[in-house]
Design a protein around this motif. Sequence first.
Motif, PDB file in Angstrom:
ATOM      1  N   HIS A  11       0.841  -1.206   0.000  1.00 34.37           N
ATOM      2  CA  HIS A  11       0.000   0.000   0.000  1.00 34.37           C
ATOM      3  C   HIS A  11       0.884   1.267   0.000  1.00 34.37           C
ATOM      4  O   HIS A  11       1.986   1.234  -0.479  1.00 34.37           O
ATOM      5  CB  HIS A  11      -1.006  -0.034   1.146  1.00 34.37           C
ATOM      6  N   GLY A  12       0.393   2.398   0.484  1.00 33.51           N
ATOM      7  CA  GLY A  12       1.155   3.645   0.494  1.00 33.51           C
ATOM      8  C   GLY A  12       0.465   4.747  -0.277  1.00 33.51           C
ATOM      9  O   GLY A  12      -0.365   4.492  -1.151  1.00 33.51           O
ATOM     10  N   GLY A  13       0.793   5.979   0.066  1.00 33.71           N
ATOM     11  CA  GLY A  13       0.208   7.137  -0.610  1.00 33.71           C
ATOM     12  C   GLY A  13      -1.294   7.175  -0.449  1.00 33.71           C
ATOM     13  O   GLY A  13      -1.811   7.097   0.658  1.00 33.71           O
ATOM     14  N   ILE A  14      -2.003   7.247  -1.576  1.00 34.50           N
ATOM     15  CA  ILE A  14      -3.465   7.346  -1.519  1.00 34.50           C
ATOM     16  C   ILE A  14      -4.135   6.024  -1.149  1.00 34.50           C
ATOM     17  O   ILE A  14      -5.338   5.987  -0.905  1.00 34.50           O
ATOM     18  CB  ILE A  14      -4.054   7.867  -2.849  1.00 34.50           C
ATOM     19  N   ASP A  15      -3.380   4.936  -1.110  1.00 37.90           N
ATOM     20  CA  ASP A  15      -3.920   3.616  -0.761  1.00 37.90           C
ATOM     21  C   ASP A  15      -3.506   3.258   0.668  1.00 37.90           C
ATOM     22  O   ASP A  15      -2.382   2.824   0.896  1.00 37.90           O
ATOM     23  CB  ASP A  15      -3.396   2.572  -1.747  1.00 37.90           C
ATOM     24  N   LYS A  25      -0.725   0.903   5.736  1.00 40.67           N
ATOM     25  CA  LYS A  25       0.478   1.321   5.006  1.00 40.67           C
ATOM     26  C   LYS A  25       1.592   1.753   5.953  1.00 40.67           C
ATOM     27  O   LYS A  25       2.770   1.516   5.691  1.00 40.67           O
ATOM     28  CB  LYS A  25       0.146   2.442   4.011  1.00 40.67           C
ATOM     29  N   TYR A  26       1.239   2.366   7.071  1.00 38.97           N
ATOM     30  CA  TYR A  26       2.207   2.817   8.072  1.00 38.97           C
ATOM     31  C   TYR A  26       2.923   1.617   8.702  1.00 38.97           C
ATOM     32  O   TYR A  26       4.148   1.595   8.807  1.00 38.97           O
ATOM     33  CB  TYR A  26       1.479   3.644   9.139  1.00 38.97           C
ATOM     34  N   ARG A  50       9.214   1.147  -1.733  1.00 36.06           N
ATOM     35  CA  ARG A  50       8.973   2.535  -1.324  1.00 36.06           C
ATOM     36  C   ARG A  50       9.683   2.774   0.003  1.00 36.06           C
ATOM     37  O   ARG A  50       9.810   1.884   0.828  1.00 36.06           O
ATOM     38  CB  ARG A  50       7.477   2.849  -1.231  1.00 36.06           C
ATOM     39  N   ASP A  53       5.810   7.505   2.279  1.00 31.74           N
ATOM     40  CA  ASP A  53       4.373   7.325   2.056  1.00 31.74           C
ATOM     41  C   ASP A  53       3.993   7.778   0.654  1.00 31.74           C
ATOM     42  O   ASP A  53       3.264   8.737   0.471  1.00 31.74           O
ATOM     43  CB  ASP A  53       3.583   8.098   3.120  1.00 31.74           C
ATOM     44  N   GLN A  54       4.496   7.061  -0.349  1.00 30.49           N
ATOM     45  CA  GLN A  54       4.135   7.397  -1.723  1.00 30.49           C
ATOM     46  C   GLN A  54       3.319   6.280  -2.351  1.00 30.49           C
ATOM     47  O   GLN A  54       3.396   5.135  -1.928  1.00 30.49           O
ATOM     48  CB  GLN A  54       5.376   7.709  -2.577  1.00 30.49           C
ATOM     49  N   SER A  55       2.552   6.633  -3.357  1.00 32.59           N
ATOM     50  CA  SER A  55       1.763   5.658  -4.101  1.00 32.59           C
ATOM     51  C   SER A  55       2.649   4.969  -5.126  1.00 32.59           C
ATOM     52  O   SER A  55       3.375   5.632  -5.870  1.00 32.59           O
ATOM     53  CB  SER A  55       0.608   6.353  -4.829  1.00 32.59           C
ATOM     54  N   SER A  57       2.007   1.770  -7.895  1.00 34.63           N
ATOM     55  CA  SER A  57       1.027   0.812  -8.409  1.00 34.63           C
ATOM     56  C   SER A  57       1.573  -0.616  -8.308  1.00 34.63           C
ATOM     57  O   SER A  57       2.787  -0.823  -8.205  1.00 34.63           O
ATOM     58  CB  SER A  57       0.679   1.124  -9.863  1.00 34.63           C
TER      59      SER A  57
END
Length: 188
Positions: A11-15, A25-26, A50, A53-55, A57
């Motif tokens: 996950h990460g960013g907007i997810d 994501k954290y 990553r 905390d970036q999106s 795909s």
Amino acid sequence: MRKAVYIDAGHGGIDPGCPLGKTEKYYNLGVARELQKMLISQGFEAEMSRHGDQSVSLKERCQMANAYFQGHGGIFVSIHHNASPSSPAHGIETFYHHGSANGWKLAENIITGARVSLWEYDHNIRGSKEGNLYVLKHTKAPAVLVECEFLTHDQRRLWIEKHEQQWFRHMAKVIFDGIKLYYNNVKM
């Protein structure tokens, strides 16, 4: 095969993944960072999908991992924390892609590491399972997805929130021990 690991912090960013607490994501990133430090300190090569905390795909994760494997060989480990509509569900489980003998071996070795390391936490060991997950299917190396714990289990989530640094280190150690077992058992 070199001792190299591509670590995917899910996950990460907007997810956000599971949106409870500080969000999945954290926690995924916390465990992934600890695992990378542990691996490097023990002479492994390790890269991450990553670092913040970036999106990223699913397709990009696989492309980056496959590019890494071309130069380094190695394995793929995707780190997650689970969710279930059944709030009593808890424990660690691993997933591998159908037909990947080395993915299965990696998943089983991480579960073995969990059995050795997690007994003191009364942690439920849910085993390894086949999964038709995108990152397992499209990664060209032995691949595993680790679900560290269910964030939907209120008691477990609250404990993780209160002891997060300890949790990050401990789960990283469980995964690291499984990776070591895997590399000790495969022909290099």
